[in-house]
Design an enzyme around this catalytic site. Structure first.
Site, PDB file in Angstrom:
ATOM      1  N   TYR A  22     -32.915  37.432  -4.755  1.00 57.55           N
ATOM      2  CA  TYR A  22     -31.610  37.567  -4.095  1.00 57.55           C
ATOM      3  C   TYR A  22     -31.172  36.216  -3.514  1.00 57.55           C
ATOM      4  O   TYR A  22     -30.096  35.721  -3.821  1.00 57.55           O
ATOM      5  CB  TYR A  22     -31.728  38.618  -2.998  1.00 57.55           C
ATOM      6  CG  TYR A  22     -30.440  38.961  -2.289  1.00 57.55           C
ATOM      7  CD1 TYR A  22     -29.465  39.746  -2.917  1.00 57.55           C
ATOM      8  CD2 TYR A  22     -30.200  38.537  -0.990  1.00 57.55           C
ATOM      9  CE1 TYR A  22     -28.283  40.088  -2.260  1.00 57.55           C
ATOM     10  CE2 TYR A  22     -29.018  38.879  -0.324  1.00 57.55           C
ATOM     11  CZ  TYR A  22     -28.076  39.652  -0.964  1.00 57.55           C
ATOM     12  OH  TYR A  22     -26.901  39.992  -0.310  1.00 57.55           O
ATOM     13  N   ASP A  23     -32.061  35.618  -2.705  1.00 58.87           N
ATOM     14  CA  ASP A  23     -31.691  34.371  -2.005  1.00 58.87           C
ATOM     15  C   ASP A  23     -31.389  33.250  -2.998  1.00 58.87           C
ATOM     16  O   ASP A  23     -30.345  32.597  -2.925  1.00 58.87           O
ATOM     17  CB  ASP A  23     -32.838  33.894  -1.100  1.00 58.87           C
ATOM     18  CG  ASP A  23     -33.233  34.901  -0.042  1.00 58.87           C
ATOM     19  OD1 ASP A  23     -32.721  36.034  -0.082  1.00 58.87           O
ATOM     20  OD2 ASP A  23     -34.046  34.558   0.833  1.00 58.87           O
ATOM     21  N   ARG A  49     -31.255  49.590   4.572  1.00 67.56           N
ATOM     22  CA  ARG A  49     -30.897  48.590   5.587  1.00 67.56           C
ATOM     23  C   ARG A  49     -30.990  49.201   6.969  1.00 67.56           C
ATOM     24  O   ARG A  49     -30.974  50.416   7.134  1.00 67.56           O
ATOM     25  CB  ARG A  49     -29.505  48.026   5.296  1.00 67.56           C
ATOM     26  CG  ARG A  49     -29.590  46.952   4.227  1.00 67.56           C
ATOM     27  CD  ARG A  49     -28.260  46.380   3.885  1.00 67.56           C
ATOM     28  NE  ARG A  49     -27.525  47.253   2.991  1.00 67.56           N
ATOM     29  CZ  ARG A  49     -26.402  46.910   2.369  1.00 67.56           C
ATOM     30  NH1 ARG A  49     -25.895  45.714   2.563  1.00 67.56           N
ATOM     31  NH2 ARG A  49     -25.788  47.752   1.556  1.00 67.56           N
ATOM     32  N   VAL A  50     -31.076  48.322   7.947  1.00 63.55           N
ATOM     33  CA  VAL A  50     -31.507  48.783   9.257  1.00 63.55           C
ATOM     34  C   VAL A  50     -30.524  49.759   9.902  1.00 63.55           C
ATOM     35  O   VAL A  50     -30.945  50.770  10.475  1.00 63.55           O
ATOM     36  CB  VAL A  50     -31.842  47.575  10.171  1.00 63.55           C
ATOM     37  CG1 VAL A  50     -30.615  46.756  10.544  1.00 63.55           C
ATOM     38  CG2 VAL A  50     -32.579  48.026  11.394  1.00 63.55           C
TER      39      VAL A  50
HETATM   40  P1  NAD Z   1     -23.946  47.582  -2.357  1.00 66.06           P
HETATM   41  O1  NAD Z   1     -25.290  47.630  -2.967  1.00 66.06           O
HETATM   42  O2  NAD Z   1     -23.467  48.782  -1.601  1.00 66.06           O
HETATM   43  O3  NAD Z   1     -22.850  47.266  -3.464  1.00 66.06           O
HETATM   44  C1  NAD Z   1     -23.092  46.467  -4.590  1.00 66.06           C
HETATM   45  C2  NAD Z   1     -22.357  47.081  -5.764  1.00 66.06           C
HETATM   46  O4  NAD Z   1     -22.568  46.257  -6.929  1.00 66.06           O
HETATM   47  C3  NAD Z   1     -22.863  48.479  -6.113  1.00 66.06           C
HETATM   48  O5  NAD Z   1     -21.781  49.351  -6.289  1.00 66.06           O
HETATM   49  C4  NAD Z   1     -23.639  48.269  -7.412  1.00 66.06           C
HETATM   50  O6  NAD Z   1     -23.685  49.417  -8.219  1.00 66.06           O
HETATM   51  C5  NAD Z   1     -22.872  47.119  -8.025  1.00 66.06           C
HETATM   52  N1  NAD Z   1     -23.628  46.332  -8.997  1.00 66.06           N
HETATM   53  C6  NAD Z   1     -24.882  45.844  -8.860  1.00 66.06           C
HETATM   54  N2  NAD Z   1     -25.235  45.142  -9.960  1.00 66.06           N
HETATM   55  C7  NAD Z   1     -24.167  45.184 -10.799  1.00 66.06           C
HETATM   56  C8  NAD Z   1     -23.913  44.654 -12.081  1.00 66.06           C
HETATM   57  N3  NAD Z   1     -24.833  43.926 -12.739  1.00 66.06           N
HETATM   58  N4  NAD Z   1     -22.717  44.891 -12.658  1.00 66.06           N
HETATM   59  C9  NAD Z   1     -21.779  45.650 -12.023  1.00 66.06           C
HETATM   60  N5  NAD Z   1     -21.968  46.170 -10.802  1.00 66.06           N
HETATM   61  C10 NAD Z   1     -23.145  45.947 -10.202  1.00 66.06           C
HETATM   62  O7  NAD Z   1     -23.902  46.289  -1.441  1.00 66.06           O
HETATM   63  P2  NAD Z   1     -22.812  45.781  -0.393  1.00 66.06           P
HETATM   64  O8  NAD Z   1     -23.430  45.808   0.934  1.00 66.06           O
HETATM   65  O9  NAD Z   1     -21.519  46.461  -0.600  1.00 66.06           O
HETATM   66  O10 NAD Z   1     -22.696  44.249  -0.817  1.00 66.06           O
HETATM   67  C11 NAD Z   1     -21.626  43.774  -1.613  1.00 66.06           C
HETATM   68  C12 NAD Z   1     -21.787  42.269  -1.806  1.00 66.06           C
HETATM   69  O11 NAD Z   1     -21.758  41.621  -0.545  1.00 66.06           O
HETATM   70  C13 NAD Z   1     -23.093  41.881  -2.492  1.00 66.06           C
HETATM   71  O12 NAD Z   1     -22.837  40.821  -3.400  1.00 66.06           O
HETATM   72  C14 NAD Z   1     -23.947  41.394  -1.358  1.00 66.06           C
HETATM   73  O13 NAD Z   1     -24.876  40.432  -1.789  1.00 66.06           O
HETATM   74  C15 NAD Z   1     -22.911  40.808  -0.407  1.00 66.06           C
HETATM   75  N6  NAD Z   1     -23.407  40.810   0.974  1.00 66.06           N
HETATM   76  C16 NAD Z   1     -23.494  41.993   1.667  1.00 66.06           C
HETATM   77  C17 NAD Z   1     -24.009  41.978   2.966  1.00 66.06           C
HETATM   78  C18 NAD Z   1     -24.115  43.234   3.783  1.00 66.06           C
HETATM   79  O14 NAD Z   1     -24.599  43.164   4.913  1.00 66.06           O
HETATM   80  N7  NAD Z   1     -23.677  44.371   3.315  1.00 66.06           N
HETATM   81  C19 NAD Z   1     -24.428  40.764   3.537  1.00 66.06           C
HETATM   82  C20 NAD Z   1     -24.352  39.600   2.776  1.00 66.06           C
HETATM   83  C21 NAD Z   1     -23.815  39.641   1.500  1.00 66.06           C
HETATM   84  N1  UDP Z   2     -35.634  46.797   9.751  1.00 62.83           N
HETATM   85  C1  UDP Z   2     -36.371  47.649  10.551  1.00 62.83           C
HETATM   86  N2  UDP Z   2     -36.465  48.957  10.202  1.00 62.83           N
HETATM   87  C2  UDP Z   2     -35.857  49.471   9.104  1.00 62.83           C
HETATM   88  C3  UDP Z   2     -35.097  48.606   8.284  1.00 62.83           C
HETATM   89  C4  UDP Z   2     -35.009  47.274   8.628  1.00 62.83           C
HETATM   90  O1  UDP Z   2     -36.936  47.231  11.565  1.00 62.83           O
HETATM   91  O2  UDP Z   2     -35.993  50.689   8.866  1.00 62.83           O
HETATM   92  C5  UDP Z   2     -35.511  45.377  10.134  1.00 62.83           C
HETATM   93  C6  UDP Z   2     -35.846  44.368   9.039  1.00 62.83           C
HETATM   94  O3  UDP Z   2     -37.235  44.090   9.026  1.00 62.83           O
HETATM   95  C7  UDP Z   2     -35.022  43.171   9.452  1.00 62.83           C
HETATM   96  C8  UDP Z   2     -33.781  43.793  10.091  1.00 62.83           C
HETATM   97  O4  UDP Z   2     -34.145  45.133  10.437  1.00 62.83           O
HETATM   98  O5  UDP Z   2     -35.693  42.395  10.430  1.00 62.83           O
HETATM   99  C9  UDP Z   2     -32.574  43.822   9.160  1.00 62.83           C
HETATM  100  O6  UDP Z   2     -32.989  44.385   7.949  1.00 62.83           O
HETATM  101  P1  UDP Z   2     -31.980  44.736   6.766  1.00 62.83           P
HETATM  102  O7  UDP Z   2     -32.796  45.195   5.611  1.00 62.83           O
HETATM  103  O8  UDP Z   2     -30.905  45.634   7.272  1.00 62.83           O
HETATM  104  O9  UDP Z   2     -31.256  43.361   6.432  1.00 62.83           O
HETATM  105  P2  UDP Z   2     -31.740  41.856   6.238  1.00 62.83           P
HETATM  106  O10 UDP Z   2     -33.225  41.741   6.488  1.00 62.83           O
HETATM  107  O11 UDP Z   2     -31.384  41.554   4.838  1.00 62.83           O
HETATM  108  O12 UDP Z   2     -30.965  41.112   7.249  1.00 62.83           O
END
Ligand code: NAD
Ligand code: UDP
Length: 314
Positions: free
Chosen positions: A147-148, A188-189
């Site tokens: 991912y990163d 997610r948390v």
């Molecule tokens: P999510 O998993 O709910 O949504 C991602 C969507 O992309 C899903 O509908 C999935 O089916 C679709 N998808 C995945 N792979 C695909 C592919 N190869 N082709 C077509 N569709 C595909 O996640 P989200 O939280 O809505 O995140 C949306 C975007 O924002 C992502 O790119 C994520 O990296 C970025 N983002 C989100 C957060 C957050 O906290 N939610 C933080 C940082 C970045």
């Molecule tokens: N986390 C937690 N309990 C859970 C899910 C996540 O304590 O059930 C923690 C996780 O280890 C991280 C923070 O919450 O420190 C945020 O996690 P998340 O997966 O939501 O996002 P990200 O780590 O990508 O910021």
């Protein structure tokens, strides 16, 4: 009246994407949602079917796409650690092949393109709060790397396409965002804690819970994405988008227990590998360039999210 545009949202059936599609439809745009439903859900976009200018395409962005568009929001990618680690090779492909294909589409059509990048490009940061100028502290071979590093490579592709081919790019580094339409098993948390609290299950705090995150409500984030897309061509980012109010994970657990009046108990589980210790965005750039800052307080955003999960779990 805003000019009607043909706007592609990849990942439009996901958590953030579905809110973005809705916001764009309310502004009378012609919205094409592309999703392969890897983590997205049809439930998220069902209410959008009432808009005649909403269109859904089941498509994987790892493969080329030939349509006509004016703007592209590239959000497709699983965002939750448990989902992006389920098939890490596919996660890298989505980030890299997906970016190549969407940039190719932007080049052919002349469309502006916004990349949903992430605070994860900073890895486990050694500076705090994180500014856009920080290059990050990322493990290139760890379990989060798909991912990163995938997102970092996508940023590289965006900036090379901007410099080499003049494609109008916008790179948004999104910090932890939450709200309705998160998947209940998303991992997610915020969604984990709310679902556990509502079901009366143990609240799983990983590690001692002293790690921090800064949580942004989805409406605030979507507003920023739309504003960013409308900025001058020379404003490329990267721009941090998130809420700078930082909280520890244990405090979040306690707040959610209190707000749901839950009898759930906190239990501690082992900390996932490479879990960042502290995370908070410096949003000076977003304030200056977009005239934007988040307005929804954590308590209010949690209230909306809890109400959503209460309806979902009924
Ligand atoms: P999510 O998993 O709910 O949504 C991602 C969507 O992309 C899903 O509908 C999935 O089916 C679709 N998808 C995945 N792979 C695909 C592919 N190869 N082709 C077509 N569709 C595909 O996640 P989200 O939280 O809505 O995140 C949306 C975007 O924002 C992502 O790119 C994520 O990296 C970025 N983002 C989100 C957060 C957050 O906290 N939610 C933080 C940082 C970045
Ligand atoms: N986390 C937690 N309990 C859970 C899910 C996540 O304590 O059930 C923690 C996780 O280890 C991280 C923070 O919450 O420190 C945020 O996690 P998340 O997966 O939501 O996002 P990200 O780590 O990508 O910021």
């Amino acid at each position: 009246m805003t000019e009607t545009k043909r706007i592609l949202v990849t990942g439009g059936a996901g958590f953030i994407g579905s809110h973005l599609c809705h916001s764009l439809l309310k502004q009378s745009h012609d919205v094409i949602c592309v999703d392969n439903f890897y983590t997205g859900s049809k439930k998220n976009i069902l209410p959008l079917k009432q808009y005649p200018y909403f269109e859904l395409l089941r498509h994987d962005i790892c493969f080329p796409l030939y349509i006509e568009v004016d703007e592209i929001y590239n959000l497709a990618c699983p965002a939750s650690p448990i989902h992006y680690q389920r098939d890490p090779v596919q996660t890298t492909k989505t980030n890299v092949h997906g970016a190549i294909n969407m940039l190719g589409l932007a080049r052919r059509t002349g469309a502006r393109i916004l990349q949903a990048s992430t605070s994860e490009v900073y890895g486990d940061p050694t500076t705090h709060p994180q500014q856009e100028s920080y290059w990050g502290n990322v493990n290139p071979i760890g379990v989060r790397s798909c991912y990163d590093e995938g997102k970092r490579c996508a940023e590289t592709l965006f900036f090379d396409n901007y410099r080499q081919r003049g494609i109008p790019i916008k790179v948004a580094r999104i910090f932890n965002t939450y709200g309705p339409h998160m998947h209940p098993n998303d991992g997610r948390v915020v969604s984990n804690f709310i679902v556990q609290a509502l079901k009366g299950e143990n609240i799983t705090v990983y590690g001692d819970g002293a790690q921090t995150r800064s949580f942004c409500y989805v409406d605030d984030l979507v507003g920023a994405l739309v504003k960013f897309m409308s900025t001058d061509k020379n404003i490329t980012g990267p721009i941090n988008l998130g809420n700078p109010v930082e909280t520890t994970i244990i405090a979040l657990a306690e707040q959610i227990i209190a707000m749901t009046h839950s009898k759930s108990k906190i239990v501690h589980k082992s900390l996932p590998t490479d879990d960042p210790v502290r995370r908070r965005p410096d949003i000076t750039k977003a304030r200056e360039l977009l005239d934007w800052h988040p307005v929804v307080a954590l308590k209010d955003g949690l209230q909306e999210t809890i109400a959503y999960f209460e309806r979902l779990l009924k």
